[in-house]
Enzyme design. Structure first.
Site, short mmCIF file in Angstrom:
data_model
loop_
_atom_site.label_atom_id
_atom_site.label_comp_id
_atom_site.label_asym_id
_atom_site.label_seq_id
_atom_site.Cartn_x
_atom_site.Cartn_y
_atom_site.Cartn_z
CD GLN A 55 -2.93 -1.18 2.26
OE1 GLN A 55 -2.67 -1.84 3.26
NE2 GLN A 55 -4.03 -0.46 2.16
CG HIS A 75 0.65 -4.64 -13.55
ND1 HIS A 75 1.84 -5.17 -13.10
CD2 HIS A 75 0.63 -3.36 -13.10
CE1 HIS A 75 2.51 -4.26 -12.41
NE2 HIS A 75 1.78 -3.16 -12.40
CG ASP A 88 2.92 -0.33 -11.03
OD1 ASP A 88 2.49 -1.35 -10.43
OD2 ASP A 88 2.86 -0.19 -12.27
NE ARG A 113 -0.06 -4.49 11.88
CZ ARG A 113 -1.16 -4.69 11.15
NH1 ARG A 113 -2.10 -3.76 11.07
NH2 ARG A 113 -1.33 -5.80 10.49
CG HIS A 158 -0.92 -5.92 5.29
ND1 HIS A 158 -1.04 -5.37 6.54
CD2 HIS A 158 -1.98 -5.47 4.59
CE1 HIS A 158 -2.13 -4.61 6.60
NE2 HIS A 158 -2.72 -4.66 5.40
CG ASN A 202 -3.52 -7.07 8.08
OD1 ASN A 202 -3.71 -6.53 9.17
ND2 ASN A 202 -4.21 -6.73 6.99
CD GLU A 203 -8.18 -6.37 8.05
OE1 GLU A 203 -8.65 -6.46 6.91
OE2 GLU A 203 -8.42 -5.42 8.81
CG ASN A 344 -6.57 -4.86 11.92
OD1 ASN A 344 -5.76 -4.63 12.81
ND2 ASN A 344 -6.21 -5.08 10.66
CE1 TYR A 346 -9.50 -1.22 9.84
CE2 TYR A 346 -9.64 1.15 9.54
CZ TYR A 346 -8.90 -0.01 9.53
OH TYR A 346 -7.57 0.02 9.21
CD GLU A 413 -5.07 -2.36 9.61
OE1 GLU A 413 -6.12 -1.97 9.04
OE2 GLU A 413 -4.28 -3.18 9.11
C1 NOJ Z 1 -7.56 -3.14 6.92
C2 NOJ Z 1 -6.39 -3.55 6.10
O1 NOJ Z 1 -5.47 -4.26 6.88
C3 NOJ Z 1 -5.70 -2.40 5.40
O2 NOJ Z 1 -4.87 -2.94 4.43
C4 NOJ Z 1 -6.72 -1.44 4.84
O3 NOJ Z 1 -6.13 -0.41 4.11
C5 NOJ Z 1 -7.54 -0.87 5.98
N1 NOJ Z 1 -8.23 -1.95 6.63
C6 NOJ Z 1 -8.60 0.14 5.55
O4 NOJ Z 1 -9.56 -0.48 4.77
#
Ligand code: NOJ
Length: 509
Positions: A55, A75, A88, A113, A158, A202-203, A344, A346, A413
């Site tokens: 990212q 791509h 990229d 992190r 990740h 991760n996730e 994580n 949100y 997160e």
């Molecule tokens: C969780 C993910 O781990 C991360 O890659 C993503 O950008 C964020 N949530 C926000 O959606």
């Protein structure tokens, strides 16, 4: 990082009696202080921020890096990515690492992190050939963090699987677990002396469901089959790495190994019995899918998952369940394989029971037994899925406390997206609301949370949403040649919180 203060393993959780005393003490202190003017502070607690390799790094084919599934996907399938963008170059953190560390210093956070790109370290995916430039890059980042007393919290995976391994079926192939163990060994050997907090994955819920059951990379869309195979390999791989750390590195390196799981809180749509049951099943299928095998006393998949998927598979005329089975040895190997839970969170959903008959096609969305929605009047963000519901955070943490005997948690997160612009009062409101909920979860309810990570340090490539959703404390100008970073108002807010470990009582900008 957290558990190092006092080595905590799954078997070493705080006792129930200690928990009760702790909550009682917190309540007495609060009453004494008077609820209104009470300053909300976090004791023995660390604040940090996060990013992930694909990212932010860019440099997708630079200095010996191999191709990842996200390189290939962006791509080959630009139609699936907002505005046909790719990672990229992204925020070009590969070349701007000094600058990123300057931002961390400016924030005053205690940890950073970040994730390591598997194909940057092992371009072919296999551990027979290590890319020295990849090792040099992460060593440089670790040096810089060390110079500034910022602790590294490192995610091994990740989402950026080497494309070579995807050719073999990726996470649906059980053998990938062995290659992951070899990759992890390279990481422990090279970085283990300096990294004391590791996250294997991760996730997995997102990358198994989105990648193998949906249309995120590698984009197979085989929901209800490949997503379960992916999760099965990932859980085995996680357990195997944890046991390998125990056998080969723990004594010398004295670190901690955990896993990051994502959990949106499923709240029943109504108080009806059926909707309450549907919400509980939803919890078991989302967090429990990965947490039950690792953190429960019995191990293995949640019994309700086993029951439902076995039953529905049978009705769909599968000769065996679509949910694979662990051997008894695997159940034991995976059970207890974490020093802490990376968490994580949100947002929150409302869940109601799905009364549809069993469909002919397998699908995770049917197996889960509930339908999720969100309330229109919950405050919005710049991501369709992300509504602002701080109370869901407290409920989610408490559910974990009760379900898994109060494991040590690092919130790895939490964050919100906005449109471009630096006057991000909405982000400050979000963070404040969620930190208040976290404070109550810890000091009123007794959840054992040791740290909080804001996602993200800087704007970055938000998967199939490209650069359209901005989560950063610093804005990235993608049009500028040097990807200029500009401080947002929220950066000052996080800096204040990180430096004082308290929430500012009145925040004027
Ligand atoms: C969780 C993910 O781990 C991360 O890659 C993503 O950008 C964020 N949530 C926000 O959606």
């Amino acid at each position: 990082m957290y558990a190092v203060d006092q080595r905590v393993s799954v078997s070493g959780y705080r006792s129930k009696m200690q928990d009760r005393l702790f909550v009682l003490l917190a309540l007495v202190l609060q009453i004494g202080a008077g609820a209104e003017e009470r300053e909300l502070c976090f004791q023995n607690f660390k604040f940090g921020v996060a990013t992930a390799a694909y990212q932010v790094e860019g440099a997708w084919n630079v200095s010996g890096k191999g191709e990842s599934i996200w390189d290939r996907y962006t791509h080959e399938r630009p139609d699936r990515i907002f505005d046909h963008q790719t990672g990229d170059v992204a925020a070009d953190s590969y070349h701007l690492v000094e600058e990123d560390v300057r931002l961390l210093v400016d924030l005053g956070v205690q940890f950073y992190r970040f994730s390591i790109s598997w194909p940057r370290i092992l371009p072919s995916g296999f551990s027979n050939k290590i890319n020295p430039d990849g090792v040099r890059y992460y060593n440089k980042l670790l040096d810089l963090l060390n110079q500034h007393n910022i602790l590294p919290v490192v995610t091994m995976y990740h989402w950026d699987l080497p494309q070579t391994l995807q050719q073999l079926g990726g996470w649906t192939n059980p053998l990938i677990a062995d290659h992951f163990v070899s990759y992890a060994r390279v990481l422990f050997e090279n970085f283990g002396p300096r990294v004391k907090t590791w996250l294997t994955f991760n996730e997995p819920l997102s990358f198994c469901q989105g990648g193998y059951g949906g249309i995120e990379a590698p984009g197979f869309g085989a929901s209800g089959t490949d997503d379960y195979l992916c999760a099965h390999t990932v859980l085995r791989a996680h357990g195997m790495v944890f046991r390998m750390y125990d056998r080969e590195f723990r004594k010398k390196q004295q670190g901690n190994v955990g896993i990051t799981l994502d959990f949106s809180w499923p709240e029943p749509l109504t108080t009806s019995k059926n909707n309450q049951i549907a919400a509980e099943i939803f919890r078991q299928f989302s967090l429990g899918w990965f947490a039950h095998p690792i953190f429960s006393e019995t191990g293995d998949y949640p019994p309700i998952m086993r029951k439902r998927i076995d039953y529905i598979s049978k009705h769909q005329h599968f000769p065996r369940s679509r949910l694979p089975k662990f051997t008894p040895q695997e159940v034991e190997m995976i059970k207890g394989s974490a020093d802490f839970l990376g968490f994580n969170h949100y947002t929150t959903y409302l869940v109601e029971k799905n009364y549809q008959p069993i469909p002919a096609q397998p699908s995770f969305d049917y197996d889960i037994g509930g339908i999720k929605t969100q309330k229109d009047d919950w405050p919005k963000s710049n991501s369709t899925w992300l509504k602002v519901v701080p109370w869901g955070f407290r409920k989610a943490l408490n559910w974990v406390r009760k379900a898994y005997n109060n494991p040590p948690i690092i919130v790895t997160e939490n964050g919100v997206s906005t449109r471009p612009g630096t006057q991000d009062l909405r982000r400050i409101n979000y963070i404040e609301g969620y930190l208040k909920a976290l404070h109550s979860a810890i000091y009123v309810d007794g959840c054992d949370v040791r740290g909080y990570t804001y996602w993200s340090l800087i704007d970055n490539f938000e998967w199939t949403r490209g650069f359209s959703e901005r989560f950063g404390l610093y804005e990235v100008d993608y049009a500028s040649p040097n990807k200029t970073r500009t401080k947002r108002l929220s950066a000052a807010y996080i800096a204040k919180v990180a430096k004082t470990r308290c929430l500012p009582q009145s925040w004027t900008t």
